[in-house]
Structure formats: structure tokens, C-alpha cells
Scaffold this active site. Structure first.
Site, PDB file in Angstrom:
ATOM      1  N   ASP A  69      31.506  29.736 -59.587  1.00 48.86           N
ATOM      2  CA  ASP A  69      32.242  30.958 -60.334  1.00 48.86           C
ATOM      3  C   ASP A  69      31.488  31.331 -61.814  1.00 48.86           C
ATOM      4  O   ASP A  69      31.232  32.398 -62.074  1.00 48.86           O
ATOM      5  CB  ASP A  69      33.804  30.553 -60.855  1.00 48.86           C
ATOM      6  CG  ASP A  69      34.351  29.949 -59.558  1.00 48.86           C
ATOM      7  OD1 ASP A  69      34.100  30.342 -58.358  1.00 48.86           O
ATOM      8  OD2 ASP A  69      35.513  29.263 -59.517  1.00 48.86           O
ATOM      9  N   SER A  96      39.536  33.592 -63.349  1.00 46.93           N
ATOM     10  CA  SER A  96      40.034  33.844 -64.611  1.00 46.93           C
ATOM     11  C   SER A  96      39.367  32.865 -65.676  1.00 46.93           C
ATOM     12  O   SER A  96      39.020  33.068 -66.766  1.00 46.93           O
ATOM     13  CB  SER A  96      41.348  34.034 -64.780  1.00 46.93           C
ATOM     14  OG  SER A  96      41.998  32.942 -64.123  1.00 46.93           O
TER      15      SER A  96
HETATM   16  C1  GLA Z   1      37.061  27.570 -56.695  1.00 47.64           C
HETATM   17  C2  GLA Z   1      35.990  26.909 -57.420  1.00 47.64           C
HETATM   18  C3  GLA Z   1      34.708  27.172 -56.737  1.00 47.64           C
HETATM   19  C4  GLA Z   1      34.807  26.972 -55.552  1.00 47.64           C
HETATM   20  C5  GLA Z   1      35.732  27.756 -54.563  1.00 47.64           C
HETATM   21  C6  GLA Z   1      35.723  27.458 -53.139  1.00 47.64           C
HETATM   22  O1  GLA Z   1      36.763  28.848 -57.014  1.00 47.64           O
HETATM   23  O2  GLA Z   1      36.152  27.016 -58.776  1.00 47.64           O
HETATM   24  O3  GLA Z   1      33.552  26.351 -57.457  1.00 47.64           O
HETATM   25  O4  GLA Z   1      34.687  25.447 -55.086  1.00 47.64           O
HETATM   26  O5  GLA Z   1      36.901  27.337 -55.222  1.00 47.64           O
HETATM   27  O6  GLA Z   1      34.538  28.016 -52.744  1.00 47.64           O
END
Ligand code: GLA
Length: 372
Positions: free
Chosen positions: A161, A113
Site C-alpha cells: 500500500d 486510508s
Molecule cells: C492489506 C495490506 C497489504 C496487503 C493486502 C493484501 O491491504 O496492507 O500489505 O497484504 O492487504 O494483498
């Protein structure tokens, strides 16, 4: 332009967790649920930020967009002011702004989110100030959003993300190689194969920000392992290097990172061959590694994963950072209800709150839905 409405989706990571900040591979896709930002320029230097999820709006001024100025700003607003701060650092000529935010994504559920919020603000405001936002220009934009989260909000996340939210494409996953930051959209024809990804939110919100979070600790352990091997990131090590790590914890963390990148490659090969049974088995192997070597799972995540597999999912794993949040299961569409009910029953037996579920397929990345 009087206003812009932009939407940016959350993401599910199919496989490749805790690899991004370690220079490894990951394979996320954008989900259909998104965050929307309506941005209107103002004639003065004021900022007014409102989210439909919170009762109070925040008001300030462009001059408040400094690292020192963030301390008095409410937590959720920092994801927005962080993007505006990073944009100004990059030379965007920002006017005063009214921003109204609405989200379909549950906070802290592991569906990113926060990245969806950052990316929707970046796309909306970027449109207002005429930044290039075509697919070829989106990697720097993702980096701007990641800097907002890392340097301003203080959540040391890795960048997967934001790239998934900005570069997602229907029926495709986004393959990201953090060794050289190359990105490729790869076909992921789940729909055609009669499959869905069932997301189970365990209801235990994970927290990535702050130096004491499990996420920050894992990151520090990985950095320490890389330092022992004299490498910038542990994902750049060879499997043979692991024996040179004398610390058992560092060796286990590194083993996860290297084996996880190898699993991403194995999934790509299995997807290309249409071997979904193999894909499922690799997803479950990823969970075992995240649970054992990386110690990032929780009893609720384990219960969701192993119950889903027992109930006929092809494979399952925690998705994202872990330490709470969501699990995913790769499941035949007609079996999704059976799997969901089995997970609910297992949670009830364990006296855990009923989890929430979603079924998702790879969907479109961020876009401007209206401007005028
Ligand atoms: C979270 C972080 C990502 C990544 C994941 C694990 O979502 O925001 O950057 O490190 O954890 O893969």
C-alpha cells in the site's frame, strides 16, 4: 520553512493480493482520493496532532515517541506517531510539530486510508527536515511507513500500500516484486480503452491490526507453510512443492499465493496485448482463489463481485486484505451505472445496507502541494 502541505493517495490493488508479505507479485495503482497533512515546525518539543475526522486533537512530546509510550495514544493517532517514531529511529532530526490531517478516504474501506495517512505525514515531515523525496528515494520512505504500521501500530501488513501511494503515476500501475523488492511503473491505459474501475465499499470495515485478525491468521498460515518447505516465504516455492504440504489449509493458502503471482503475470501480458476481456477474466479468477483457497472473502464481497460480473463488468474481485472492505469491477465507462445499480439492487434484496461506490483511474502518487 513555516509549513508544508503534502497529499498521499489511497490505492486500489488491480491484482496480486496476499502476495506482498509472501514474496510474490502485486499490481496496485494510486487512486485520486487522498489524505492531506499540513505540517508546521514548532519552537519547542511538543507534538499536536489533529484530524478533521475526529473531534479531539492529541498533544504530547517528542519523548513520547517510544514503543512503550504508544499505549496511551488513541488508535488513529498511532499511524501518525508511528511514522514519527520510525523517522526518529532512522535519524531524522524532528522538531516539535503541529500536524493537521484531512482525508477523502473512508476509513477501513480497503482503499488503504492508513497507508495514505502514513505517507502524507512522512512526505510532509520529510520535506520539513530536508529528506530526499525524489522518486528514487521513495522506496526507503515506504519501508519507514511500513515499519510504523507493523512494528508500532501492530498491523502486520506487507508494504504494497505504501509503495503504491508513494510511487503511483497517472495511467500506470505499480508492479512490485516482493521476491527482490523491485518496482516498475507499467502503463495501464484504462482511460484510453474507455474503461473504469468501479469500487464498491461493502460497508463492512475490515480490521488488519491485532493477532486475532483474519489477516494475521492468514499470514501465520502462510509462514507455517513456508517453514514446512524450509523457505523464508511461501511465495518463493515452486508449484511442484505444494504436494509436500500435508496440511490441507496450508496447501490451499500456498496455492493461492503461487497462482495469484502467476495471475499478475497473466494480467501484465493481457494488458500489453490490449486484451481487456482476458484481464477481466483473470481478475474474477483471482476472486475465486481469494474466496476459496485463501478464505478471505465475505458474503457481501461475493455478492458485489458476482453481481457486477453478471451485470456486464469484464471482471471483478475483492481488493486488498479482504474480510470486508471493498470490491473492484473492471467495467466499460458507459456501463458503470448499470453495474452499480445492479449491485445496489442485489444488496437491497439481501437486506444489506446500500454500499457506496466510486469510479477510479490510476492516478498520481504522493506529492508536496505547498511549502513556504
Ligand atoms: C492489506 C495490506 C497489504 C496487503 C493486502 C493484501 O491491504 O496492507 O500489505 O497484504 O492487504 O494483498
Amino acid at each position: 520553512m513555516t509549513s508544508v502541505t503534502a497529499r498521499a493517495p489511497g490505492r486500489v490493488n488491480l491484482i496480486g493480493d496476499h502476495t506482498d508479505y509472501n514474496g510474490g507479485l502485486c499490481l496496485p495503482f494510486a487512486v485520486p482520493m487522498s489524505t492531506t497533512t499540513v505540517a508546521r515546525p514548532r519552537g519547542d518539543d511538543r507534538l499536536r496532532i489533529r484530524s478533521k475526522a475526529f473531534p479531539k486533537s492529541w498533544t504530547g512530546r517528542l519523548d513520547d515517541l517510544t514503543l512503550d509510550g504508544r499505549d496511551t495514544i488513541p488508535d488513529w493517532v498511532r499511524y501518525v506517531t508511528g511514522v514519527l517514531w520510525a523517522a526518529r529511529e532512522d535519524g531524522w532530526p524532528l522538531p516539535g510539530l503541529d500536524l493537521v490531517i484531512d482525508s477523502e478516504l473512508p476509513l477501513g474501506s480497503g482503499l488503504s486510508s492508513s497507508a495514505a495517512l502514513e505517507c502524507s505525514v512522512a512526505i510532509a515531515v520529510g520535506t520539513l527536515v530536508d529528506r530526499p523525496l525524489d522518486p528514487g528515494s521513495r522506496q526507503p520512505l515506504a519501508e519507514l511507513c511500513r515499519r510504523a504500521e507493523t512494528e508500532y501500530v501492530g498491523a502486520p501488513t506487507g508494504g504494497m500500500d505504501q509503495l503504491a501511494s508513494l510511487l503511483g503515476k497517472p495511467d500506470h500501475a505499480v508492479l512490485i516484486d516482493f521476491a527482490d523488492l523491485s518496482v516498475r511503473q507499467v502503463p495501464l491505459a484504462l482511460r484510453e480503452a474507455g474503461l473504469v474501475v468501479l469500487v464498491t465499499d461493502t460497508g463492512t470495515a475490515h480490521q488488519l491490526a491485532g493477532p486475532d485478525s483474519g489477516y494475521a491468521q492468514r499470514r501465520a498460515e502462510c509462514d507455517a507453510a513456508a517453514a514446512v518447505l524450509d523457505l523464508p516465504r511461501i511465495g518463493l516455492a515452486w508449484a511442484d512443492d505444494l504436494s509436500r504440504l500435508e496440511d490441507d489449509v496450508q496447501r490451499a493458502r500456498a496455492r493461492h499465493v503461487l497462482s495469484e503471482s502467476a495471475r499478475v503475470e497473466d494480467v501484465l501480458a493481457a494488458v500489453a496485448a490490449g486484451d481487456w476481456t482476458a484481464v477481466g477474466a483473470i481478475l474474477t479468477a483471482s476472486h475465486t482463489s481469494l474466496r476459496g483457497d485463501f478464505d478471505a472473502s465475505t458474503p457481501a464481497l461475493d455478492l458485489a463481485v458476482f453481481t457486477a460480473v453478471d451485470a456486464g463488468a469484464l471482471g471483478a474481485r475483492l481488493t486488498g486484505g479482504g474480510f470486508g472492505g471493498s470490491a473492484i469491477a473492471l467495467v466499460e465507462e458507459e456501463r458503470a451505472d448499470v453495474v452499480r445499480e445492479a449491485v445496489d439492487a442485489a444488496f437491497a434484496d439481501a437486506e444489506l445496507a446500500t454500499p457506496t461506490h466510486l469510479t477510479v483511474l490510476p492516478s498520481a502518487g504522493a506529492s508536496v502541494s505547498r511549502s513556504g
